[in-house]
Write a protein that holds these residues in place. Sequence first.
Motif, PDB file in Angstrom:
ATOM      1  N   MET A 285      89.579  13.752  50.372  1.00  0.00           N
ATOM      2  CA  MET A 285      90.480  14.510  49.507  1.00  0.00           C
ATOM      3  C   MET A 285      89.673  15.444  48.613  1.00  0.00           C
ATOM      4  O   MET A 285      88.548  15.128  48.225  1.00  0.00           O
ATOM      5  CB  MET A 285      91.312  13.573  48.635  1.00  0.00           C
ATOM      6  N   VAL A 286      90.279  16.558  48.289  1.00  0.00           N
ATOM      7  CA  VAL A 286      89.711  17.520  47.348  1.00  0.00           C
ATOM      8  C   VAL A 286      90.788  17.820  46.313  1.00  0.00           C
ATOM      9  O   VAL A 286      91.950  18.025  46.669  1.00  0.00           O
ATOM     10  CB  VAL A 286      89.272  18.819  48.055  1.00  0.00           C
ATOM     11  N   VAL A 287      90.416  17.842  45.071  1.00  0.00           N
ATOM     12  CA  VAL A 287      91.357  18.156  44.008  1.00  0.00           C
ATOM     13  C   VAL A 287      90.747  19.234  43.131  1.00  0.00           C
ATOM     14  O   VAL A 287      89.541  19.237  42.873  1.00  0.00           O
ATOM     15  CB  VAL A 287      91.710  16.893  43.184  1.00  0.00           C
ATOM     16  N   GLY A 288      91.598  20.163  42.705  1.00  0.00           N
ATOM     17  CA  GLY A 288      91.126  21.249  41.857  1.00  0.00           C
ATOM     18  C   GLY A 288      90.369  22.294  42.646  1.00  0.00           C
ATOM     19  O   GLY A 288      90.459  22.402  43.867  1.00  0.00           O
ATOM     20  N   GLU A 289      89.598  23.077  41.935  1.00  0.00           N
ATOM     21  CA  GLU A 289      88.841  24.165  42.556  1.00  0.00           C
ATOM     22  C   GLU A 289      87.721  23.617  43.422  1.00  0.00           C
ATOM     23  O   GLU A 289      87.072  22.631  43.071  1.00  0.00           O
ATOM     24  CB  GLU A 289      88.275  25.075  41.468  1.00  0.00           C
ATOM     25  N   VAL A 290      87.498  24.254  44.564  1.00  0.00           N
ATOM     26  CA  VAL A 290      86.458  23.809  45.485  1.00  0.00           C
ATOM     27  C   VAL A 290      85.662  25.025  45.943  1.00  0.00           C
ATOM     28  O   VAL A 290      86.219  26.086  46.212  1.00  0.00           O
ATOM     29  CB  VAL A 290      87.065  23.066  46.699  1.00  0.00           C
ATOM     30  N   SER A 291      84.356  24.868  45.993  1.00  0.00           N
ATOM     31  CA  SER A 291      83.489  25.948  46.450  1.00  0.00           C
ATOM     32  C   SER A 291      83.385  25.927  47.959  1.00  0.00           C
ATOM     33  O   SER A 291      83.711  24.929  48.615  1.00  0.00           O
ATOM     34  CB  SER A 291      82.100  25.815  45.822  1.00  0.00           C
ATOM     35  N   ALA A 292      82.906  27.035  48.522  1.00  0.00           N
ATOM     36  CA  ALA A 292      82.760  27.123  49.979  1.00  0.00           C
ATOM     37  C   ALA A 292      81.785  26.085  50.519  1.00  0.00           C
ATOM     38  O   ALA A 292      82.065  25.448  51.542  1.00  0.00           O
ATOM     39  CB  ALA A 292      82.326  28.539  50.363  1.00  0.00           C
ATOM     40  N   PRO A 293      80.616  25.848  49.893  1.00  0.00           N
ATOM     41  CA  PRO A 293      79.737  24.780  50.409  1.00  0.00           C
ATOM     42  C   PRO A 293      80.374  23.403  50.355  1.00  0.00           C
ATOM     43  O   PRO A 293      80.214  22.603  51.276  1.00  0.00           O
ATOM     44  CB  PRO A 293      78.504  24.875  49.503  1.00  0.00           C
TER      45      PRO A 293
ATOM     46  N   TYR B 173      95.263  27.404  48.284  1.00  0.00           N
ATOM     47  CA  TYR B 173      96.198  26.743  47.380  1.00  0.00           C
ATOM     48  C   TYR B 173      95.882  27.173  45.953  1.00  0.00           C
ATOM     49  O   TYR B 173      94.803  27.696  45.668  1.00  0.00           O
ATOM     50  CB  TYR B 173      96.122  25.213  47.513  1.00  0.00           C
ATOM     51  N   ASP B 174      96.831  26.959  45.076  1.00  0.00           N
ATOM     52  CA  ASP B 174      96.695  27.373  43.676  1.00  0.00           C
ATOM     53  C   ASP B 174      95.959  26.280  42.916  1.00  0.00           C
ATOM     54  O   ASP B 174      96.555  25.284  42.497  1.00  0.00           O
ATOM     55  CB  ASP B 174      98.083  27.629  43.077  1.00  0.00           C
ATOM     56  N   GLU B 175      94.648  26.455  42.750  1.00  0.00           N
ATOM     57  CA  GLU B 175      93.855  25.428  42.091  1.00  0.00           C
ATOM     58  C   GLU B 175      94.099  25.375  40.587  1.00  0.00           C
ATOM     59  O   GLU B 175      93.616  24.461  39.916  1.00  0.00           O
ATOM     60  CB  GLU B 175      92.358  25.651  42.348  1.00  0.00           C
ATOM     61  N   THR B 176      94.855  26.342  40.032  1.00  0.00           N
ATOM     62  CA  THR B 176      95.152  26.295  38.598  1.00  0.00           C
ATOM     63  C   THR B 176      96.213  25.256  38.267  1.00  0.00           C
ATOM     64  O   THR B 176      96.372  24.890  37.107  1.00  0.00           O
ATOM     65  CB  THR B 176      95.623  27.677  38.117  1.00  0.00           C
TER      66      THR B 176
ATOM     67  N   ARG C  24      96.721  19.757  42.127  1.00  0.00           N
ATOM     68  CA  ARG C  24      96.877  20.429  43.422  1.00  0.00           C
ATOM     69  C   ARG C  24      95.546  20.380  44.163  1.00  0.00           C
ATOM     70  O   ARG C  24      94.487  20.570  43.566  1.00  0.00           O
ATOM     71  CB  ARG C  24      97.322  21.885  43.228  1.00  0.00           C
ATOM     72  N   GLY C  25      95.578  20.089  45.446  1.00  0.00           N
ATOM     73  CA  GLY C  25      94.350  19.998  46.219  1.00  0.00           C
ATOM     74  C   GLY C  25      94.618  19.953  47.702  1.00  0.00           C
ATOM     75  O   GLY C  25      95.624  20.474  48.186  1.00  0.00           O
ATOM     76  N   VAL C  26      93.720  19.321  48.430  1.00  0.00           N
ATOM     77  CA  VAL C  26      93.756  19.257  49.893  1.00  0.00           C
ATOM     78  C   VAL C  26      93.475  17.824  50.309  1.00  0.00           C
ATOM     79  O   VAL C  26      92.654  17.139  49.695  1.00  0.00           O
ATOM     80  CB  VAL C  26      92.713  20.211  50.520  1.00  0.00           C
ATOM     81  N   ILE C  27      94.149  17.381  51.354  1.00  0.00           N
ATOM     82  CA  ILE C  27      93.930  16.048  51.906  1.00  0.00           C
ATOM     83  C   ILE C  27      93.699  16.173  53.403  1.00  0.00           C
ATOM     84  O   ILE C  27      94.324  17.007  54.069  1.00  0.00           O
ATOM     85  CB  ILE C  27      95.139  15.125  51.615  1.00  0.00           C
ATOM     86  N   SER C  28      92.773  15.389  53.920  1.00  0.00           N
ATOM     87  CA  SER C  28      92.497  15.430  55.351  1.00  0.00           C
ATOM     88  C   SER C  28      93.580  14.685  56.104  1.00  0.00           C
ATOM     89  O   SER C  28      94.272  13.825  55.552  1.00  0.00           O
ATOM     90  CB  SER C  28      91.132  14.813  55.647  1.00  0.00           C
ATOM     91  N   LEU C  29      93.711  15.003  57.387  1.00  0.00           N
ATOM     92  CA  LEU C  29      94.738  14.393  58.214  1.00  0.00           C
ATOM     93  C   LEU C  29      94.216  13.228  59.031  1.00  0.00           C
ATOM     94  O   LEU C  29      94.985  12.562  59.697  1.00  0.00           O
ATOM     95  CB  LEU C  29      95.317  15.444  59.180  1.00  0.00           C
ATOM     96  N   LYS C  30      92.927  12.996  59.018  1.00  0.00           N
ATOM     97  CA  LYS C  30      92.364  11.952  59.862  1.00  0.00           C
ATOM     98  C   LYS C  30      92.892  10.592  59.427  1.00  0.00           C
ATOM     99  O   LYS C  30      92.798  10.215  58.280  1.00  0.00           O
ATOM    100  CB  LYS C  30      90.839  11.969  59.775  1.00  0.00           C
ATOM    101  N   GLY C  31      93.487   9.871  60.380  1.00  0.00           N
ATOM    102  CA  GLY C  31      94.007   8.551  60.100  1.00  0.00           C
ATOM    103  C   GLY C  31      95.336   8.537  59.396  1.00  0.00           C
ATOM    104  O   GLY C  31      95.834   7.481  59.035  1.00  0.00           O
ATOM    105  N   ARG C  32      95.982   9.694  59.195  1.00  0.00           N
ATOM    106  CA  ARG C  32      97.269   9.711  58.496  1.00  0.00           C
ATOM    107  C   ARG C  32      98.404  10.138  59.391  1.00  0.00           C
ATOM    108  O   ARG C  32      99.452   9.535  59.426  1.00  0.00           O
ATOM    109  CB  ARG C  32      97.187  10.639  57.286  1.00  0.00           C
TER     110      ARG C  32
END
Length: 719
Positions: free
Chosen positions: A475-483, A498-501, A505-513
């Motif tokens: 999972m990633v939450v908030g602002e994320v850099s390219a690396p 996505y709107d990191e402000t 708000r963030g991103v979640i992987s789909l593996k296993g879900r």
Amino acid sequence: MYGDVWAWVAAEPGKAALAALMFGVPVAGALAQQRQKERAPGRPGAGAPSGPGLLARFVSGRDLKAGDPSSSASWWCAGTAVERDRTAADLAADPVPVEKGAGGALRVVAAGAGRWSCWPRAARTVVRLAVPAVAVSGWCGWWPAVVAVVVALALVGLAAAVTGPAVFGWWRPRPVSADLVHGPGMWAALRPVLGMGEEERRGRWLHLPEDVTGAGARVLLRLPAGWPGGEAGTRAVDAIVTGRLPGEWTAHWRRTVAAPFVEWVRDAAPETPKVLPKSVEWIPAGDPLKIHFGETLDGPAYVHTGTATPHIGVSGETGSGKSSILYIPLVAARLAGWLVTVIDPKQNSLVEAHGKSGVRIHTETYECCMAVAEFFVSMMAAEKYNSRRYRGYSGSDAPVGRVLVIDELPSFREFVAAWWKYIIKERGFPPVLIWIQLILMQGRSSNHRVVLGTHQFSLDVFGSTMARDQVGTKMVVGEVSAPSWAVAYGASAPLVDYDETIQGRGVISLKGRRRKKTLPDGRVERAEEIQYAYITPQVAGLLDACPPAPAWWEAGAPAPWITARDIARADSAAAVSDFLPGGRYAGGRTDLTPDTDTGTLVTPPSMPSSGAMPNVSRPVAVSGGGAAPAVAPAVAPDLTELADQVAAEGVEEQRYTIAQACAVGIIRKAPGAARQYKSAWIKAGKEFPEGEMIRGNACYTRAELESVFGAPEENADAV
């Protein structure tokens, strides 16, 4: 026959004149139109009906005027007027709202009756034939018959005007097809481009569907065999067709077949982008292997931790809300009766869970290492209950599910490295970090899960690619850099916008879900946008409602399913015994009860450079006076007695390295002095025990060591 007709005409000249007017005018008009067509064959109007054709139109209820129909009416169904001459003002005018109710229905019927071209053709035929029939009958004095015929025709006409043959309902006009709306103008523009004459019928060459607004609608145009086409011609044809139709269309040209044609297919309309809410309520699932984490564009996001890679990782910058998300698996585990160990080197996270039953939060570095060691041995001990011998075991000391939460894994690594090198002044690599890797790789089958908080999923943080891959849900939450995105999901994974402000708000992987999504270019989408559930205000209440933890947990004891044999096996595999309660690096602690802020500071032992090692069973002084309690054998056995317990359980005799033997008191010297004594022993030509190589280190039994150094009570002064 003709004589009777002429006699009737002579006797009734008025009636004869009326009959000639009623039936002769249409015939005369048709003949005159036909003659005009014959005189000017090259003029427009080649499709005008002939005399017999005009009579057929009159009887069939169709428009008498040649050309395209003015409405969509059929024989039984009413139609809608085709407006081909509307002005810009008409197009911009607001549509008239449809009235409801009985009055509105009557007004609609009246309005429909006033539009003659929209009547069903059967109704128009009845009216056209009724007028001369009534006139002739009235002229002849057949008034009863006239009244009956008028009433019958009126009823039939009304029924035909307001209903079809299947359903008796109010005026239901047929919608205008695309062929009536777009066909005439489109064909008029296509004929010159295709080089066709005016006599060609549109229906033979151009086909439009009833509805051109739906995705997948098809428009077909046959191409003349002699049409040269070319780039300019194809562009012109495509512009004429697509410019008159709503939406986006894709042309497919077929010029290599016997009957060439071109087909346009309407593209699917772009989907309206969904918008995630800014706040999501957490939904308890009642299953520690199914955890609700928030809302995605596909609905609630549940993470299934019963997969081959069950562990969870949350990454984000400082202040992005990682700790708030870590509450979710913590609360889910406790609601299911699992026990939670929290490693918090920052000493300020997960404050809502402090002091709650079933949750141990460790903050001191040595205390965190001790908790990880106990969790590691618990995992290895729980594995044996999955074997055939213990399958189905449900005793009081049967293993229960456990979760290890490490907030700020990179910080914990640095704390351990600094403590190992500068505080206790040890060399090499601290084994604590190896235990975490082993827990990630082996904890699934023993229901020992790991939840990690980190700044990013870099290889340096996890130590190996194999260990990092065990974190199946990233999972990633908030602002994320390219690396950071690349190390989390791979450099080829499409970046989710996505709107990191928005907090949470963030991103979640789909593996296993859930199943993976395949993008149009063939790539597999592995992550999607998510609004994480905000559970922080509910944490205290939810944890208070959980079933209480077992008594051994509240007392700070290690897991009851851990035996001396399990400790021996874990120590021979991963050098864990020195970190357990009562061990060399436990800071004098004999239990796992988390420290509380009472104004005193527990000081971990320092490692002298020479001389005898401190006895780990002795209390260690704390600031403010007092001493830590001695080792309690009921909680964790003293390591000096471990060999005797292992032998009593029938386990192979324990082996020690030189440093471990110094730590447990078998050799009452510092490790450096013991190694010097060993070197002097060998240089003197005396035989030193061969021992056994374990993980690259020479290990010896207690008897072998005592054969060289002597008994513990007498080897302190040996030289």
